[in-house]
Design a protein around this motif. Structure first.
Motif, short mmCIF file in Angstrom:
data_model
loop_
_atom_site.label_atom_id
_atom_site.label_comp_id
_atom_site.label_asym_id
_atom_site.label_seq_id
_atom_site.Cartn_x
_atom_site.Cartn_y
_atom_site.Cartn_z
N GLN A 47 12.82 10.67 46.45
CA GLN A 47 12.26 11.52 45.42
C GLN A 47 11.72 12.82 45.99
OE1 GLN A 47 9.37 9.18 43.29
NE2 GLN A 47 10.92 8.15 42.05
N LEU A 48 11.11 12.75 47.14
CA LEU A 48 10.62 13.97 47.79
C LEU A 48 11.77 14.93 48.07
CD1 LEU A 48 7.96 12.46 50.22
CD2 LEU A 48 7.50 14.21 48.49
N ARG A 49 12.88 14.38 48.56
CA ARG A 49 14.05 15.22 48.81
C ARG A 49 14.50 15.91 47.52
NH1 ARG A 49 19.08 14.46 47.49
NH2 ARG A 49 18.86 12.20 47.17
N LYS A 50 14.62 15.15 46.46
CA LYS A 50 15.09 15.72 45.20
C LYS A 50 14.14 16.79 44.67
CE LYS A 50 17.63 11.57 43.82
NZ LYS A 50 17.70 10.42 42.88
N VAL A 51 12.85 16.58 44.86
CA VAL A 51 11.87 17.56 44.40
C VAL A 51 11.98 18.86 45.19
CG1 VAL A 51 9.40 18.07 44.46
CG2 VAL A 51 10.22 15.99 43.35
N PHE A 52 12.10 18.76 46.50
CA PHE A 52 12.25 19.98 47.30
C PHE A 52 13.53 20.72 46.93
CE2 PHE A 52 8.92 18.34 50.09
CZ PHE A 52 8.26 19.51 50.42
N GLU A 53 14.59 19.98 46.67
CA GLU A 53 15.84 20.62 46.26
C GLU A 53 15.68 21.31 44.91
OE1 GLU A 53 18.81 17.52 48.66
OE2 GLU A 53 18.57 17.36 46.48
N ALA A 94 15.91 10.17 57.68
CA ALA A 94 15.72 11.45 58.35
C ALA A 94 16.23 12.61 57.49
CB ALA A 94 16.42 11.45 59.71
N TRP A 95 17.33 12.38 56.76
CA TRP A 95 17.88 13.43 55.89
C TRP A 95 16.89 13.75 54.77
CZ3 TRP A 95 21.42 17.08 55.71
CH2 TRP A 95 21.81 17.61 54.48
N ASN A 96 16.30 12.73 54.19
CA ASN A 96 15.33 12.95 53.12
C ASN A 96 14.11 13.71 53.62
OD1 ASN A 96 16.87 11.63 51.19
ND2 ASN A 96 15.89 9.65 51.53
N ILE A 97 13.59 13.31 54.75
CA ILE A 97 12.36 13.90 55.26
C ILE A 97 12.59 15.31 55.81
CG2 ILE A 97 10.54 13.60 57.01
CD1 ILE A 97 10.44 11.77 54.48
N ALA A 98 13.84 15.65 56.08
CA ALA A 98 14.17 17.00 56.55
C ALA A 98 14.29 18.00 55.42
CB ALA A 98 15.47 16.97 57.35
N ALA A 99 14.06 17.57 54.18
CA ALA A 99 14.23 18.46 53.02
C ALA A 99 13.41 19.75 53.12
CB ALA A 99 13.89 17.71 51.73
#
Length: 267
Positions: A47-53, A94-99
């Motif tokens: 969810q964090l990844r999607k929010v940053f995107e 790692a991909w998610n947290i690299a957002a």
């Protein structure tokens, strides 16, 4: 803050955090809010990844701030979740947290208290780390028979070198906010009561620059981190040449000669 509005309606039901957008200040806050330690659940990472995107595509937002409610930024991940998650899911951590690093816009993180594990890792993926004197950074995975899995050791080694990274990772050593500043991990270290004000000041400072110049600088620096000096200089020259054609560069030059504040538009 001024009046805030929620994130896009398609990203509802956020797990352990919320998002607020202050259009007047061109600012979005991603706020960890899972008392008392703001542990990060497995689903929360995606969810964090999607929010940053989503925020990267939001025209209301110039600057993104990652912060937390309470005296601790985050004690790290939800430990039991690692045993329950599938190998495929874990491979995406790692991909998610690299957002924040992939986000074209500047990302500031405000850290206080415990900033452990994935809390430290996502902070390392941000562009600016403002820490309070209470901040303690750590990658404690060795105590669980594991290693950092979301880019923590790799990013940290780029910043402080292999010797200090081994000291932090292999001993699960805690680093104070002041030591993080001294080692180049933190951008600024302030008294705990001044963390929000220091973050606000940096937001306002970054907003005064050209959005297109900021995006170009971030991408150039990220892309050339592992390149040779010759390649980095070559790419810098291409980016410089491209920006010379921008409206913002013309505005910056004209404002300089007119001794007035520039009015950048991001074009």
């Amino acid at each position: 803050m001024n009046a805030v509005t929620p994130i896009h309606a398609s990203l509802t039901g956020l797990d352990g955090f919320r998002v607020e957008i202050d259009s007047a200040r061109e600012r979005a806050d991603v706020i960890l809010d899972r008392p008392p330690m703001n542990t990060v659940a497995m689903a929360q990472r995606d969810q964090l990844r999607k929010v940053f995107e989503a925020l990267d595509e939001d025209d209301r937002v110039r600057i993104i701030v990652l912060r937390a409610v309470g005296e601790h930024f985050s004690s790290g991940g939800y430990i039991k979740g690692f045993l329950e998650a599938s190998p495929e899911h874990v491979s995406k951590l790692a991909w998610n947290i690299a957002a924040p690093a992939r986000c074209a816009k500047p990302v500031i993180v405000a850290n206080r208290g415990y900033t452990f594990g994935v809390g430290f890792e996502i902070s390392l993926a941000c562009d600016f780390r403002i820490v309070s004197e209470t901040c303690q950074y750590a990658l404690p995975e060795q105590k669980l028979g594991q290693i950092p899995g979301s880019g923590g050791s790799a990013r940290l080694q780029k910043i402080v070198g292999i010797t200090r990274t081994k000291d932090i990772v292999m001993r699960s050593k805690r680093i104070s906010g002041q030591q993080a500043l001294d080692w180049g991990i933190a951008t600024e270290c302030v008294p705990d009561g001044e963390l929000e004000a220091a973050t606000d000041r940096l937001v306002d400072e970054l907003r005064s620059f050209s959005p297109i110049a900021q995006r170009t600088a971030k991408k150039l620096l990220n892309d050339t981190e592992d390149s040779t000096l010759a390649i980095a200089i070559e790419l810098e020259g291409h980016c410089y040449s491209r920006l010379r054609q921008s409206d913002d560069f013309r505005e910056g030059v004209e404002a300089f000669h007119a001794k007035r504040a520039p009015q950048f538009t991001g074009r």
